[in-house]
Design a protein around this motif. Structure first.
Motif, PDB file in Angstrom:
ATOM      1  N   ASP A 132       5.326   8.116   1.173  1.00 54.32           N
ATOM      2  CA  ASP A 132       4.734   6.817   1.495  1.00 54.32           C
ATOM      3  C   ASP A 132       3.834   6.870   2.719  1.00 54.32           C
ATOM      4  O   ASP A 132       3.286   5.848   3.133  1.00 54.32           O
ATOM      5  CB  ASP A 132       5.837   5.773   1.711  1.00 54.32           C
ATOM      6  CG  ASP A 132       6.793   6.144   2.836  1.00 54.32           C
ATOM      7  OD1 ASP A 132       7.040   7.352   3.020  1.00 54.32           O
ATOM      8  OD2 ASP A 132       7.294   5.228   3.509  1.00 54.32           O
ATOM      9  N   LEU A 133       3.671   8.052   3.320  1.00 54.30           N
ATOM     10  CA  LEU A 133       2.876   8.178   4.538  1.00 54.30           C
ATOM     11  C   LEU A 133       1.437   8.554   4.222  1.00 54.30           C
ATOM     12  O   LEU A 133       1.110   8.990   3.118  1.00 54.30           O
ATOM     13  CB  LEU A 133       3.504   9.234   5.453  1.00 54.30           C
ATOM     14  CG  LEU A 133       5.001   9.062   5.752  1.00 54.30           C
ATOM     15  CD1 LEU A 133       5.478  10.155   6.698  1.00 54.30           C
ATOM     16  CD2 LEU A 133       5.290   7.687   6.325  1.00 54.30           C
ATOM     17  N   VAL A 134       0.579   8.399   5.202  1.00 53.03           N
ATOM     18  CA  VAL A 134      -0.828   8.779   5.036  1.00 53.03           C
ATOM     19  C   VAL A 134      -0.942  10.262   5.383  1.00 53.03           C
ATOM     20  O   VAL A 134      -1.402  10.654   6.464  1.00 53.03           O
ATOM     21  CB  VAL A 134      -1.737   7.921   5.934  1.00 53.03           C
ATOM     22  CG1 VAL A 134      -3.207   8.297   5.705  1.00 53.03           C
ATOM     23  CG2 VAL A 134      -1.545   6.440   5.650  1.00 53.03           C
ATOM     24  N   ILE A 135      -0.495  11.098   4.456  1.00 51.30           N
ATOM     25  CA  ILE A 135      -0.519  12.547   4.692  1.00 51.30           C
ATOM     26  C   ILE A 135      -1.773  13.193   4.114  1.00 51.30           C
ATOM     27  O   ILE A 135      -2.069  14.351   4.406  1.00 51.30           O
ATOM     28  CB  ILE A 135       0.726  13.233   4.095  1.00 51.30           C
ATOM     29  CG1 ILE A 135       0.845  12.944   2.599  1.00 51.30           C
ATOM     30  CG2 ILE A 135       1.977  12.788   4.825  1.00 51.30           C
ATOM     31  CD1 ILE A 135       2.009  13.661   1.926  1.00 51.30           C
ATOM     32  N   GLY A 136      -2.502  12.453   3.274  1.00 50.28           N
ATOM     33  CA  GLY A 136      -3.712  12.986   2.673  1.00 50.28           C
ATOM     34  C   GLY A 136      -3.439  13.646   1.331  1.00 50.28           C
ATOM     35  O   GLY A 136      -2.438  14.362   1.198  1.00 50.28           O
ATOM     36  N   PRO A 137      -4.303  13.441   0.345  1.00 51.22           N
ATOM     37  CA  PRO A 137      -4.093  14.026  -0.985  1.00 51.22           C
ATOM     38  C   PRO A 137      -3.967  15.546  -0.960  1.00 51.22           C
ATOM     39  O   PRO A 137      -3.140  16.119  -1.662  1.00 51.22           O
ATOM     40  CB  PRO A 137      -5.333  13.579  -1.764  1.00 51.22           C
ATOM     41  CG  PRO A 137      -5.814  12.344  -1.058  1.00 51.22           C
ATOM     42  CD  PRO A 137      -5.494  12.562   0.386  1.00 51.22           C
ATOM     43  N   ASN A 152       0.819  -1.213   0.000  1.00 48.53           N
ATOM     44  CA  ASN A 152       0.000   0.000   0.000  1.00 48.53           C
ATOM     45  C   ASN A 152       0.850   1.259   0.000  1.00 48.53           C
ATOM     46  O   ASN A 152       0.437   2.297  -0.523  1.00 48.53           O
ATOM     47  CB  ASN A 152      -0.923   0.006   1.229  1.00 48.53           C
ATOM     48  CG  ASN A 152      -1.924  -1.132   1.203  1.00 48.53           C
ATOM     49  OD1 ASN A 152      -2.305  -1.599   0.132  1.00 48.53           O
ATOM     50  ND2 ASN A 152      -2.344  -1.587   2.375  1.00 48.53           N
ATOM     51  N   SER A 153       2.048   1.179   0.598  1.00 44.79           N
ATOM     52  CA  SER A 153       2.923   2.349   0.633  1.00 44.79           C
ATOM     53  C   SER A 153       3.276   2.810  -0.772  1.00 44.79           C
ATOM     54  O   SER A 153       3.297   4.011  -1.068  1.00 44.79           O
ATOM     55  CB  SER A 153       4.211   2.028   1.403  1.00 44.79           C
ATOM     56  OG  SER A 153       3.943   1.776   2.754  1.00 44.79           O
TER      57      SER A 153
END
Length: 432
Positions: A287-292, A234-235
Protein backbone atom coordinates in the motif's frame (compact mmCIF):
# COMPACT_ATOMS: atom_id res chain seq x y z
CA UNK A 1 -6.78 -37.32 22.99
CA UNK A 2 -6.78 -39.58 19.97
CA UNK A 3 -9.13 -39.14 17.01
CA UNK A 4 -11.43 -41.64 18.75
CA UNK A 5 -13.08 -38.66 20.45
CA UNK A 6 -12.91 -36.17 17.59
CA UNK A 7 -16.70 -36.07 17.11
CA UNK A 8 -17.17 -35.06 20.74
CA UNK A 9 -14.34 -32.55 20.42
CA UNK A 10 -15.80 -30.84 17.36
CA UNK A 11 -19.31 -30.63 18.77
CA UNK A 12 -18.07 -29.43 22.17
CA UNK A 13 -16.12 -26.58 20.64
CA UNK A 14 -19.05 -25.59 18.44
CA UNK A 15 -21.29 -25.38 21.52
CA UNK A 16 -18.64 -23.32 23.35
CA UNK A 17 -18.39 -20.98 20.37
CA UNK A 18 -22.18 -20.57 20.38
CA UNK A 19 -22.06 -19.57 24.05
CA UNK A 20 -19.15 -17.20 23.43
CA UNK A 21 -20.93 -15.45 20.57
CA UNK A 22 -24.15 -15.22 22.58
CA UNK A 23 -22.37 -13.55 25.50
CA UNK A 24 -19.66 -11.43 23.88
CA UNK A 25 -20.67 -10.42 20.33
CA UNK A 26 -23.24 -8.32 18.55
CA UNK A 27 -23.80 -6.74 15.14
CA UNK A 28 -21.92 -3.54 14.40
CA UNK A 29 -23.76 -0.37 13.40
CA UNK A 30 -22.87 -1.13 9.78
CA UNK A 31 -24.68 -4.46 10.02
CA UNK A 32 -27.75 -3.44 12.01
CA UNK A 33 -28.22 0.16 10.98
CA UNK A 34 -28.38 3.38 12.99
CA UNK A 35 -31.26 5.24 14.60
CA UNK A 36 -31.06 8.05 12.02
CA UNK A 37 -31.58 5.57 9.17
CA UNK A 38 -28.07 5.94 7.70
CA UNK A 39 -27.21 3.04 5.41
CA UNK A 40 -23.61 1.81 5.42
CA UNK A 41 -21.82 1.17 2.14
CA UNK A 42 -19.30 -1.20 3.77
CA UNK A 43 -20.95 -4.32 2.32
CA UNK A 44 -20.37 -3.03 -1.23
CA UNK A 45 -16.82 -1.96 -0.39
CA UNK A 46 -15.56 -4.99 1.52
CA UNK A 47 -17.66 -8.01 0.55
CA UNK A 48 -16.11 -8.56 -2.93
CA UNK A 49 -12.65 -8.52 -1.32
CA UNK A 50 -13.82 -10.83 1.45
CA UNK A 51 -15.10 -13.32 -1.11
CA UNK A 52 -11.79 -13.20 -2.97
CA UNK A 53 -9.89 -13.91 0.25
CA UNK A 54 -12.40 -16.65 1.10
CA UNK A 55 -11.69 -18.33 -2.24
CA UNK A 56 -7.96 -18.12 -1.57
CA UNK A 57 -8.35 -19.76 1.83
CA UNK A 58 -10.64 -22.65 0.98
CA UNK A 59 -9.78 -23.35 -2.67
CA UNK A 60 -6.32 -21.84 -3.00
CA UNK A 61 -4.72 -23.20 0.14
CA UNK A 62 -6.84 -26.36 0.12
CA UNK A 63 -5.95 -27.45 -3.40
CA UNK A 64 -2.34 -26.27 -3.20
CA UNK A 65 -1.81 -28.97 -0.56
CA UNK A 66 -3.27 -31.77 -2.70
CA UNK A 67 0.14 -32.49 -4.26
CA UNK A 68 0.52 -35.52 -1.95
CA UNK A 69 -1.00 -38.29 -4.06
CA UNK A 70 -2.50 -40.22 -1.13
CA UNK A 71 -3.53 -37.24 0.96
CA UNK A 72 -5.85 -35.10 -1.18
CA UNK A 73 -9.04 -35.80 0.80
CA UNK A 74 -7.35 -34.78 4.03
CA UNK A 75 -5.73 -31.68 2.52
CA UNK A 76 -9.01 -30.24 1.22
CA UNK A 77 -11.24 -31.66 3.94
CA UNK A 78 -9.17 -30.52 6.92
CA UNK A 79 -8.77 -27.09 5.33
CA UNK A 80 -12.58 -26.86 5.13
CA UNK A 81 -13.12 -27.99 8.73
CA UNK A 82 -10.27 -26.15 10.45
CA UNK A 83 -10.96 -22.99 8.43
CA UNK A 84 -14.61 -22.96 9.52
CA UNK A 85 -13.59 -23.42 13.15
CA UNK A 86 -10.89 -20.74 13.12
CA UNK A 87 -13.05 -18.05 11.51
CA UNK A 88 -15.45 -18.32 14.46
CA UNK A 89 -12.81 -18.87 17.13
CA UNK A 90 -10.33 -16.21 15.99
CA UNK A 91 -12.91 -13.42 15.95
CA UNK A 92 -13.55 -14.02 19.65
CA UNK A 93 -9.88 -14.40 20.59
CA UNK A 94 -8.68 -11.47 18.49
CA UNK A 95 -11.44 -9.26 19.91
CA UNK A 96 -10.52 -10.30 23.45
CA UNK A 97 -6.85 -9.42 23.07
CA UNK A 98 -7.61 -6.13 21.34
CA UNK A 99 -9.73 -5.23 24.35
CA UNK A 100 -6.92 -6.26 26.72
CA UNK A 101 -4.18 -4.35 24.89
CA UNK A 102 -6.35 -1.25 24.50
CA UNK A 103 -7.51 -1.52 28.11
CA UNK A 104 -11.04 -0.94 26.90
CA UNK A 105 -13.61 -3.66 27.39
CA UNK A 106 -16.72 -3.90 25.24
CA UNK A 107 -18.62 -6.41 23.16
CA UNK A 108 -17.08 -7.60 19.93
CA UNK A 109 -19.06 -5.90 17.17
CA UNK A 110 -19.14 -7.88 13.94
CA UNK A 111 -18.95 -6.59 10.38
CA UNK A 112 -17.38 -7.69 7.11
CA UNK A 113 -13.97 -6.52 8.30
CA UNK A 114 -14.25 -8.96 11.22
CA UNK A 115 -14.74 -11.81 8.75
CA UNK A 116 -11.75 -10.70 6.67
CA UNK A 117 -9.56 -10.63 9.79
CA UNK A 118 -10.87 -14.12 10.61
CA UNK A 119 -9.80 -15.33 7.18
CA UNK A 120 -6.34 -13.82 7.67
CA UNK A 121 -5.97 -15.86 10.87
CA UNK A 122 -7.05 -18.99 8.99
CA UNK A 123 -4.31 -18.22 6.47
CA UNK A 124 -1.64 -18.20 9.19
CA UNK A 125 -2.82 -21.53 10.62
CA UNK A 126 -3.02 -23.16 7.17
CA UNK A 127 0.53 -22.04 6.45
CA UNK A 128 1.57 -23.86 9.64
CA UNK A 129 -0.52 -26.83 8.53
CA UNK A 130 1.52 -26.89 5.32
CA UNK A 131 4.75 -27.46 7.23
CA UNK A 132 3.05 -30.35 9.06
CA UNK A 133 0.98 -31.77 6.22
CA UNK A 134 0.63 -35.54 6.52
CA UNK A 135 2.12 -35.70 10.02
CA UNK A 136 -0.64 -34.64 12.44
CA UNK A 137 -3.85 -36.34 13.45
CA UNK A 138 -7.00 -34.21 13.36
CA UNK A 139 -6.95 -33.95 17.16
CA UNK A 140 -3.39 -32.66 17.08
CA UNK A 141 -4.26 -30.18 14.33
CA UNK A 142 -7.31 -28.97 16.27
CA UNK A 143 -5.37 -28.30 19.45
CA UNK A 144 -2.45 -26.78 17.58
CA UNK A 145 -4.92 -24.35 16.01
CA UNK A 146 -6.35 -23.41 19.40
CA UNK A 147 -2.92 -22.49 20.76
CA UNK A 148 -1.72 -20.82 17.57
CA UNK A 149 -4.70 -18.48 17.29
CA UNK A 150 -4.06 -17.23 20.83
CA UNK A 151 -0.38 -16.55 20.10
CA UNK A 152 -1.23 -15.08 16.69
CA UNK A 153 -3.68 -12.65 18.33
CA UNK A 154 -1.14 -11.64 21.00
CA UNK A 155 1.52 -10.99 18.35
CA UNK A 156 -0.87 -9.08 16.09
CA UNK A 157 -2.09 -6.97 19.02
CA UNK A 158 1.49 -6.10 20.01
CA UNK A 159 2.37 -5.14 16.44
CA UNK A 160 -0.79 -3.20 15.58
CA UNK A 161 -1.64 -1.61 18.94
CA UNK A 162 1.66 -1.25 20.81
CA UNK A 163 4.09 -0.73 17.92
CA UNK A 164 1.54 0.69 15.45
CA UNK A 165 3.44 -1.18 12.74
CA UNK A 166 1.64 -1.39 9.41
CA UNK A 167 1.48 -4.76 7.65
CA UNK A 168 -1.28 -4.39 5.10
CA UNK A 169 -0.72 -7.69 3.27
CA UNK A 170 0.30 -9.72 6.30
CA UNK A 171 3.91 -10.42 5.31
CA UNK A 172 4.84 -10.41 9.00
CA UNK A 173 1.69 -11.14 11.01
CA UNK A 174 0.30 -13.85 8.69
CA UNK A 175 3.06 -15.35 6.53
CA UNK A 176 6.14 -15.07 8.73
CA UNK A 177 4.23 -16.01 11.87
CA UNK A 178 2.45 -18.99 10.28
CA UNK A 179 5.61 -20.30 8.64
CA UNK A 180 7.91 -20.24 11.66
CA UNK A 181 5.26 -21.41 14.11
CA UNK A 182 4.61 -24.43 11.85
CA UNK A 183 8.32 -25.09 11.32
CA UNK A 184 8.98 -24.99 15.05
CA UNK A 185 6.16 -27.47 15.70
CA UNK A 186 7.45 -29.67 12.88
CA UNK A 187 10.96 -29.64 14.31
CA UNK A 188 9.59 -31.23 17.49
CA UNK A 189 6.94 -33.64 16.19
CA UNK A 190 8.83 -34.85 13.09
CA UNK A 191 11.65 -36.38 15.10
CA UNK A 192 10.27 -39.93 15.33
CA UNK A 193 11.16 -43.21 13.67
CA UNK A 194 7.65 -43.97 12.42
CA UNK A 195 7.60 -40.79 10.36
CA UNK A 196 11.06 -41.40 8.94
CA UNK A 197 10.08 -44.95 7.97
CA UNK A 198 7.07 -43.65 6.02
CA UNK A 199 8.85 -40.81 4.24
CA UNK A 200 8.51 -42.75 0.95
CA UNK A 201 4.75 -41.95 0.91
CA UNK A 202 5.52 -38.23 0.81
CA UNK A 203 5.22 -38.14 -2.97
CA UNK A 204 3.12 -36.79 -5.81
CA UNK A 205 2.02 -37.91 -9.27
CA UNK A 206 0.78 -36.13 -12.40
CA UNK A 207 -2.83 -35.97 -11.21
CA UNK A 208 -2.04 -34.68 -7.73
CA UNK A 209 0.36 -32.05 -9.08
CA UNK A 210 -2.26 -30.87 -11.58
CA UNK A 211 -4.84 -30.49 -8.81
CA UNK A 212 -2.28 -28.56 -6.74
CA UNK A 213 -1.83 -26.14 -9.64
CA UNK A 214 -5.52 -25.26 -9.32
CA UNK A 215 -4.72 -23.95 -5.86
CA UNK A 216 -1.68 -22.07 -7.17
CA UNK A 217 -3.65 -20.31 -9.90
CA UNK A 218 -6.50 -19.30 -7.57
CA UNK A 219 -3.99 -17.89 -5.08
CA UNK A 220 -2.03 -16.11 -7.80
CA UNK A 221 -5.12 -14.46 -9.31
CA UNK A 222 -6.74 -13.36 -6.05
CA UNK A 223 -3.62 -12.32 -4.11
CA UNK A 224 -4.20 -8.57 -4.72
CA UNK A 225 -7.43 -8.89 -2.74
CA UNK A 226 -5.59 -10.55 0.16
CA UNK A 227 -3.03 -7.75 0.29
CA UNK A 228 -5.57 -4.97 -0.15
CA UNK A 229 -8.79 -6.20 1.47
CA UNK A 230 -8.55 -3.71 4.35
CA UNK A 231 -6.88 -0.88 2.44
CA UNK A 232 -8.83 2.20 1.47
CA UNK A 233 -8.87 4.85 -1.22
CA UNK A 234 -5.66 5.40 -3.14
CA UNK A 235 -3.87 2.84 -0.98
CA UNK A 236 -6.08 0.05 -2.30
CA UNK A 237 -5.32 1.13 -5.84
CA UNK A 238 -1.59 0.94 -5.13
CA UNK A 239 -1.97 -2.47 -3.53
CA UNK A 240 -3.49 -3.96 -6.66
CA UNK A 241 -0.84 -2.49 -8.96
CA UNK A 242 2.12 -3.35 -6.73
CA UNK A 243 0.92 -6.89 -5.99
CA UNK A 244 0.23 -7.82 -9.61
CA UNK A 245 3.60 -6.48 -10.74
CA UNK A 246 5.36 -8.37 -7.95
CA UNK A 247 3.48 -11.61 -8.69
CA UNK A 248 4.21 -11.52 -12.41
CA UNK A 249 7.89 -10.88 -11.69
CA UNK A 250 8.13 -13.74 -9.19
CA UNK A 251 6.41 -16.02 -11.69
CA UNK A 252 8.96 -15.28 -14.40
CA UNK A 253 11.88 -15.57 -11.98
CA UNK A 254 10.60 -18.89 -10.61
CA UNK A 255 10.31 -20.42 -14.08
CA UNK A 256 13.77 -19.19 -15.07
CA UNK A 257 15.57 -20.38 -11.92
CA UNK A 258 13.66 -23.67 -11.84
CA UNK A 259 14.85 -24.51 -15.35
CA UNK A 260 18.41 -23.55 -14.41
CA UNK A 261 18.58 -25.55 -11.17
CA UNK A 262 16.54 -28.64 -12.15
CA UNK A 263 18.77 -30.03 -14.91
CA UNK A 264 17.22 -27.95 -17.70
CA UNK A 265 13.62 -28.98 -16.94
CA UNK A 266 10.89 -27.19 -15.00
CA UNK A 267 9.80 -28.70 -11.70
CA UNK A 268 6.20 -28.54 -10.50
CA UNK A 269 7.22 -28.00 -6.86
CA UNK A 270 8.89 -24.73 -7.83
CA UNK A 271 6.08 -23.62 -10.11
CA UNK A 272 3.32 -24.43 -7.62
CA UNK A 273 4.95 -22.35 -4.91
CA UNK A 274 7.74 -19.96 -5.84
CA UNK A 275 5.54 -18.23 -8.43
CA UNK A 276 3.47 -16.93 -5.47
CA UNK A 277 6.41 -15.60 -3.45
CA UNK A 278 6.05 -12.09 -4.89
CA UNK A 279 2.61 -11.75 -3.34
CA UNK A 280 4.02 -12.57 0.09
CA UNK A 281 7.11 -10.39 -0.21
CA UNK A 282 5.32 -7.24 -1.34
CA UNK A 283 2.59 -7.55 1.31
CA UNK A 284 3.99 -5.19 3.95
CA UNK A 285 4.78 -2.45 1.45
CA UNK A 286 1.98 -3.07 -1.07
CA UNK A 287 0.00 0.00 0.00
CA UNK A 288 3.05 2.29 0.04
CA UNK A 289 4.44 4.51 -2.70
CA UNK A 290 7.34 2.18 -3.46
CA UNK A 291 7.18 2.62 -7.23
CA UNK A 292 6.18 0.06 -9.89
CA UNK A 293 9.79 -0.86 -10.66
CA UNK A 294 10.57 -1.67 -7.01
CA UNK A 295 7.42 -3.82 -6.82
CA UNK A 296 8.85 -5.82 -9.69
CA UNK A 297 12.27 -5.99 -8.02
CA UNK A 298 10.75 -7.31 -4.79
CA UNK A 299 8.85 -9.98 -6.74
CA UNK A 300 11.89 -11.00 -8.75
CA UNK A 301 14.08 -11.35 -5.64
CA UNK A 302 11.35 -13.34 -3.87
CA UNK A 303 10.90 -15.69 -6.84
CA UNK A 304 14.64 -16.34 -7.07
CA UNK A 305 15.10 -16.86 -3.33
CA UNK A 306 12.04 -19.07 -3.04
CA UNK A 307 13.06 -21.33 -5.92
CA UNK A 308 16.58 -21.60 -4.54
CA UNK A 309 15.05 -22.51 -1.19
CA UNK A 310 13.08 -25.43 -2.64
CA UNK A 311 16.11 -26.71 -4.51
CA UNK A 312 18.96 -26.19 -2.03
CA UNK A 313 17.95 -24.83 1.36
CA UNK A 314 15.06 -27.16 2.20
CA UNK A 315 17.01 -30.41 1.59
CA UNK A 316 19.98 -29.01 3.51
CA UNK A 317 17.89 -28.06 6.55
CA UNK A 318 16.40 -31.55 6.62
CA UNK A 319 19.71 -33.37 6.29
CA UNK A 320 21.63 -31.07 8.64
CA UNK A 321 19.05 -30.33 11.35
CA UNK A 322 16.18 -32.75 10.76
CA UNK A 323 13.81 -29.86 10.01
CA UNK A 324 11.07 -31.45 7.93
CA UNK A 325 8.86 -29.06 5.96
CA UNK A 326 6.26 -30.92 3.88
CA UNK A 327 5.05 -27.98 1.76
CA UNK A 328 8.21 -25.91 1.96
CA UNK A 329 6.51 -23.05 3.80
CA UNK A 330 9.89 -21.58 4.73
CA UNK A 331 10.53 -20.95 1.04
CA UNK A 332 7.08 -19.58 0.12
CA UNK A 333 6.00 -17.82 3.32
CA UNK A 334 8.88 -17.64 5.81
CA UNK A 335 11.77 -16.09 3.88
CA UNK A 336 9.54 -14.04 1.52
CA UNK A 337 7.65 -12.84 4.61
CA UNK A 338 10.93 -11.63 6.11
CA UNK A 339 11.75 -9.92 2.81
CA UNK A 340 8.33 -8.28 2.99
CA UNK A 341 8.83 -7.15 6.58
CA UNK A 342 12.25 -5.67 5.77
CA UNK A 343 10.86 -3.97 2.65
CA UNK A 344 8.09 -2.43 4.73
CA UNK A 345 10.57 -1.17 7.33
CA UNK A 346 12.86 0.34 4.69
CA UNK A 347 9.91 1.90 2.85
CA UNK A 348 8.62 3.45 6.08
CA UNK A 349 12.04 4.79 7.04
CA UNK A 350 12.39 6.63 3.73
CA UNK A 351 8.83 7.86 3.36
CA UNK A 352 7.95 11.54 3.49
CA UNK A 353 5.02 13.92 3.58
CA UNK A 354 5.73 14.81 -0.04
CA UNK A 355 4.87 11.27 -1.14
CA UNK A 356 1.53 11.10 0.66
CA UNK A 357 0.68 14.72 1.42
CA UNK A 358 -1.75 15.17 4.28
CA UNK A 359 -2.82 11.52 3.96
CA UNK A 360 0.36 10.02 5.41
CA UNK A 361 -1.52 9.32 8.65
CA UNK A 362 -3.95 7.15 6.68
CA UNK A 363 -1.02 4.87 5.87
CA UNK A 364 1.00 5.26 9.10
CA UNK A 365 -1.38 6.33 11.90
CA UNK A 366 1.52 6.83 14.34
CA UNK A 367 3.11 9.45 12.09
CA UNK A 368 0.85 12.21 13.39
CA UNK A 369 3.68 14.51 14.32
CA UNK A 370 4.93 12.47 17.28
CA UNK A 371 6.87 9.82 15.32
CA UNK A 372 9.40 10.37 12.54
CA UNK A 373 9.76 8.20 9.46
CA UNK A 374 12.99 6.69 10.83
CA UNK A 375 11.23 5.78 14.08
CA UNK A 376 8.38 4.22 12.13
CA UNK A 377 10.90 2.12 10.23
CA UNK A 378 12.42 0.91 13.51
CA UNK A 379 9.02 -0.05 14.87
CA UNK A 380 8.30 -1.95 11.65
CA UNK A 381 11.56 -3.86 12.11
CA UNK A 382 10.78 -4.50 15.78
CA UNK A 383 7.40 -5.96 14.79
CA UNK A 384 9.19 -8.39 12.46
CA UNK A 385 11.63 -9.50 15.19
CA UNK A 386 8.78 -9.90 17.69
CA UNK A 387 6.82 -11.99 15.21
CA UNK A 388 9.76 -14.33 14.62
CA UNK A 389 10.41 -14.71 18.37
CA UNK A 390 6.79 -15.41 19.37
CA UNK A 391 6.17 -17.78 16.47
CA UNK A 392 9.27 -19.92 17.02
CA UNK A 393 9.09 -20.06 20.82
CA UNK A 394 5.33 -20.69 20.71
CA UNK A 395 5.75 -23.37 18.07
CA UNK A 396 8.41 -25.22 20.04
CA UNK A 397 6.18 -25.24 23.13
CA UNK A 398 3.17 -26.38 21.09
CA UNK A 399 5.23 -29.19 19.56
CA UNK A 400 6.12 -30.41 23.05
CA UNK A 401 2.42 -30.46 23.98
CA UNK A 402 1.44 -32.34 20.80
CA UNK A 403 4.10 -34.96 21.54
CA UNK A 404 2.43 -35.84 24.84
CA UNK A 405 0.99 -39.31 25.15
CA UNK A 406 -2.58 -38.01 25.24
CA UNK A 407 -2.12 -36.83 21.62
CA UNK A 408 -0.49 -40.06 20.43
CA UNK A 409 -0.91 -40.29 16.65
CA UNK A 410 -1.59 -43.84 15.44
CA UNK A 411 -2.74 -42.80 11.97
CA UNK A 412 -0.87 -43.48 8.75
CA UNK A 413 1.40 -40.67 7.60
CA UNK A 414 0.69 -39.03 4.21
CA UNK A 415 -2.29 -41.31 3.61
CA UNK A 416 -6.08 -40.77 3.68
CA UNK A 417 -6.92 -44.39 4.39
CA UNK A 418 -7.32 -44.09 8.17
CA UNK A 419 -9.57 -41.02 8.00
CA UNK A 420 -11.68 -41.28 4.84
CA UNK A 421 -13.76 -43.85 2.98
CA UNK A 422 -11.83 -44.31 -0.22
CA UNK A 423 -13.38 -45.15 -3.58
CA UNK A 424 -12.29 -48.78 -3.50
CA UNK A 425 -13.82 -49.22 -0.04
CA UNK A 426 -17.12 -47.75 -1.15
CA UNK A 427 -17.16 -50.13 -4.11
CA UNK A 428 -16.80 -53.08 -1.74
CA UNK A 429 -19.66 -51.79 0.41
CA UNK A 430 -21.95 -51.56 -2.61
CA UNK A 431 -20.82 -54.79 -4.26
CA UNK A 432 -19.46 -57.09 -1.51
Amino acid sequence: MTDKYITQTILTFQVLLFIGYYLFTDYSNEAIGTTDGTVSNDINKYYPFFQDVHVMIFIGFGYLMTFLKKYAFTSVGYTFLIGSFIIQYSILVNGLFHNIFMNHYEKIYLNIESLIIGDFTVGAVLISFGALLGKLSLSQLFFMSIIEVILYSVNESIGVIKYQAVDMGGSMYVHTFGAYFGLAVSYIVSNNKKLLNNIKDESSDANSDTFAMIGTLFLWMFWPSFNGALASGNSQHRVVINTILSLTSSCMAAFAISKYLRKKKFNMIDIQNATLAGGVAVGSSADLVIGPSFSMLIGMIAGIVSTFGYNKLQPWLYKKYGLHDTCGVNNLHGIPGIIGGLSGAISAAFTSNELYGDNIQNVFPAMDGTRSNKEQGLYQFLALLTTIFISISGGLLTGKILNMRIFQNNKAYYDDKDNWHLEEEEALLINP
